[in-house]
Scaffold this active site. Structure first.
Site, PDB file in Angstrom:
ATOM      1  N   GLY A 243       9.427 -13.417   3.295  1.00  0.00           N
ATOM      2  CA  GLY A 243      10.265 -12.547   4.113  1.00  0.00           C
ATOM      3  C   GLY A 243       9.640 -12.277   5.472  1.00  0.00           C
ATOM      4  N   LYS A 244      10.506 -12.089   6.473  1.00  0.00           N
ATOM      5  CA  LYS A 244      10.030 -11.774   7.816  1.00  0.00           C
ATOM      6  C   LYS A 244       9.480 -10.354   7.900  1.00  0.00           C
ATOM      7  CE  LYS A 244      12.879 -14.718  10.828  1.00  0.00           C
ATOM      8  NZ  LYS A 244      13.972 -14.658  11.833  1.00  0.00           N
TER       9      LYS A 244
ATOM     10  N   HIS B  79      13.155  -6.834  -5.900  1.00  0.00           N
ATOM     11  CA  HIS B  79      14.322  -6.154  -5.316  1.00  0.00           C
ATOM     12  C   HIS B  79      15.174  -7.184  -4.580  1.00  0.00           C
ATOM     13  CE1 HIS B  79      12.056  -6.500  -1.620  1.00  0.00           C
ATOM     14  NE2 HIS B  79      11.100  -5.694  -2.061  1.00  0.00           N
ATOM     15  N   ASN B  80      16.195  -6.700  -3.888  1.00  0.00           N
ATOM     16  CA  ASN B  80      17.129  -7.641  -3.259  1.00  0.00           C
ATOM     17  C   ASN B  80      16.512  -8.469  -2.135  1.00  0.00           C
ATOM     18  OD1 ASN B  80      19.192  -7.114  -4.999  1.00  0.00           O
ATOM     19  ND2 ASN B  80      20.162  -5.546  -3.707  1.00  0.00           N
TER      20      ASN B  80
ATOM     21  N   SER C  27      11.338  -2.702   0.248  1.00  0.00           N
ATOM     22  CA  SER C  27       9.911  -2.852  -0.042  1.00  0.00           C
ATOM     23  C   SER C  27       9.637  -2.225  -1.387  1.00  0.00           C
ATOM     24  CB  SER C  27       9.074  -2.141   1.035  1.00  0.00           C
ATOM     25  OG  SER C  27       7.745  -1.961   0.570  1.00  0.00           O
TER      26      SER C  27
ATOM     27  N   HIS D 134      13.533  -9.929  -2.501  1.00  0.00           N
ATOM     28  CA  HIS D 134      13.109 -11.094  -3.294  1.00  0.00           C
ATOM     29  C   HIS D 134      14.308 -11.938  -3.704  1.00  0.00           C
ATOM     30  CE1 HIS D 134       9.889  -7.993  -4.174  1.00  0.00           C
ATOM     31  NE2 HIS D 134       9.153  -9.005  -3.733  1.00  0.00           N
TER      32      HIS D 134
ATOM     33  N   GLN E 178       1.888 -11.937   8.199  1.00  0.00           N
ATOM     34  CA  GLN E 178       1.534 -12.777   7.054  1.00  0.00           C
ATOM     35  C   GLN E 178       2.103 -14.186   7.222  1.00  0.00           C
ATOM     36  OE1 GLN E 178       1.620 -11.481   2.661  1.00  0.00           O
ATOM     37  NE2 GLN E 178       3.648 -12.380   2.907  1.00  0.00           N
TER      38      GLN E 178
ATOM     39  N   ILE F 174      15.802  -7.964   4.420  1.00  0.00           N
ATOM     40  CA  ILE F 174      16.948  -7.359   3.738  1.00  0.00           C
ATOM     41  C   ILE F 174      16.773  -5.837   3.779  1.00  0.00           C
ATOM     42  CG2 ILE F 174      18.273  -7.234   1.589  1.00  0.00           C
ATOM     43  CD1 ILE F 174      18.275 -10.014   2.896  1.00  0.00           C
TER      44      ILE F 174
ATOM     45  N   GLN G 103      -6.077  -8.860  -2.163  1.00  0.00           N
ATOM     46  CA  GLN G 103      -5.462  -8.477  -0.891  1.00  0.00           C
ATOM     47  C   GLN G 103      -5.296  -6.962  -0.738  1.00  0.00           C
ATOM     48  OE1 GLN G 103      -1.841 -10.844  -1.903  1.00  0.00           O
ATOM     49  NE2 GLN G 103      -0.715  -9.228  -0.873  1.00  0.00           N
TER      50      GLN G 103
END
Lengths: 271, 271
Positions: B142-143, B31-32, B180, B34, B148, B171, B58
């Site tokens: 990503g934050k 998605h945006n 997500s 990524h 992580q 985003i 995971q």
């Protein structure tokens, strides 16, 4: 030879080199076993890096971390004389909290791992650090720690590391005792008793050469020779460390761990 | 763009490149969020490698591994359109037995790790493999998965890896919902309810901008806004993930995990 004590200094030195680094990780108190590893690395690589670090993570709480023999000045001279390019002697390589590498139980909970639970986790945790730092083409380990070799090879494969692990022959005293820094713990009487280890392995080899392939029969003979030493294990395995009842020539290893007085010694023979 | 499916093919392709690789590891269904990672990598590196691998290690046994959304053809086109150099889509990266990387409990047993024990071990185990394989100069995350990021940075430091981890901004949809892949689980009504997450974080931000620094008071307001969603945690931490009672501007993170219907969503805001 350059001696460095921090990973930052090591990185700076490595930047000056090109590829084809041979790496010999050790815990110091260097002997002719280490010498053979270093010479092999020298002969196969442009540069040879040796590390000396008595790794706390691979000692169990009740083991000999504190009294493990150390010989800083002697080791530096030893490496200098052999033409080592970089000697890395870090004071510490651990942080307050950090990830651990846990060896797979299939390889690490048997034999050495049964007697020394967590030992191989410590070995892999520190080697993973050193491999990432040194980025060697080849890394050299003695066959005396045969199970360690298997566990390391499994990590190299699983972690997608581009390092060639080179197993090196066991170096022995003239009377057959496998070289080990822990031999320094032995007094004169124990030193004589310790010869039973190689004698039992030689007996096994002779029996096999004469056609005896039954591991139980061979083990019985070995136990007789080893008396009165306390045996931790005698084990017959294939190259993947599966237990075997019948020796297959070229594919079998006989492993042995015994106590000579309070000192635990290991040895093995590849058949 | 080259698409490769095995690590051997990936290695062969990487050999053709030089240094300065940017790496964007993902679980696909791109998605945006990524897109922003890939664009940042493209702008900062000569080559960009994207991996797509829904990593079983995971996911907990009771989690959504099987129904995690997948879109192979769409993802390939997505990467192609963004000018990705190599797309790595391995079928599997695990062996029958292999070492595990275990994240330190100090970072990995709290918050996400408390609800998802073992999750970060799986994240580190697979990233360690991918980092060794791709050898990127920079890796992009990503934050949204802030914890992580901390756990990965701790591994990079501890494992002496020479990789720069680049945290990228969250985003959001126009109405504030953080992007997500799991948003695809939400039905129309849940999608509306999910807006409460960002609304509660915005409320916290406004309170702080108006001088309120007491985390308990802020949390109370947030809980009011989030009703009737089931809250897993709302936590106020510093950049080292220590809990804080009082907000320090520029040094604080508010983290939130809630269930919208059966779907667990996380979000956060750096203050």
């Amino acid at each position: 030879m350059t001696v460095v004590y921090t990973k930052e200094d090591l990185k700076a030195e490595l930047l000056k080199l090109n590829k084809n680094i041979g790496f010999v990780p050790t815990m110091g108190y260097l002997h002719n076993g280490h010498k053979s590893l270093i010479e092999k690395s020298k002969s196969e690589n442009e540069y040879t890096v040796v590390s000396i670090f008595v790794n706390p993570a691979q000692f169990l709480p009740n083991e000999d971390l504190d009294k493990y023999p150390r010989n800083k000045e002697g080791d530096i001279k030893f490496c200098e004389d052999l033409g080592v390019d970089i000697l890395f002697m870090p004071k510490d390589v651990y942080f307050d909290y950090e990830p651990k590498v846990i060896a797979p139980k299939e390889l690490a909970s048997i034999l050495e791992g049964a007697t020394r639970p967590g030992h191989f986790d410590g070995v892999l945790t520190v080697l993973n650090k050193f491999f990432n730092l040194v980025k060697p083409k080849n890394a050299y380990f003695g066959k005396k720690d045969t199970q360690q070799l298997m566990v390391i090879n499994n990590m190299i494969k699983s972690f997608f590391m581009n390092i060639n692990i080179v197993p090196c022959e066991i170096i022995r005293e003239e009377d057959g005792l496998a070289l080990s820094s822990r031999n320094s713990y032995l007094d004169e009487e124990q030193r004589v008793m310790a010869l039973k280890i190689f004698r039992s392995l030689t007996k096994a080899k002779n029996m096999i050469e004469n056609g005896e392939l039954d591991s139980n029969l061979i083990q019985k003979e070995m136990r007789g020779i080893l008396e009165p030493l306390k045996i931790d294990y005698i084990e017959f395995v294939d190259k993947e460390f599966n237990k075997i009842d019948k020796i297959k020539l070229g594919e079998s290893i006989i492993l042995i761990a015994v106590y000579v007085g309070p000192t635990r010694l290991i040895d093995n023979i590849w058949i």
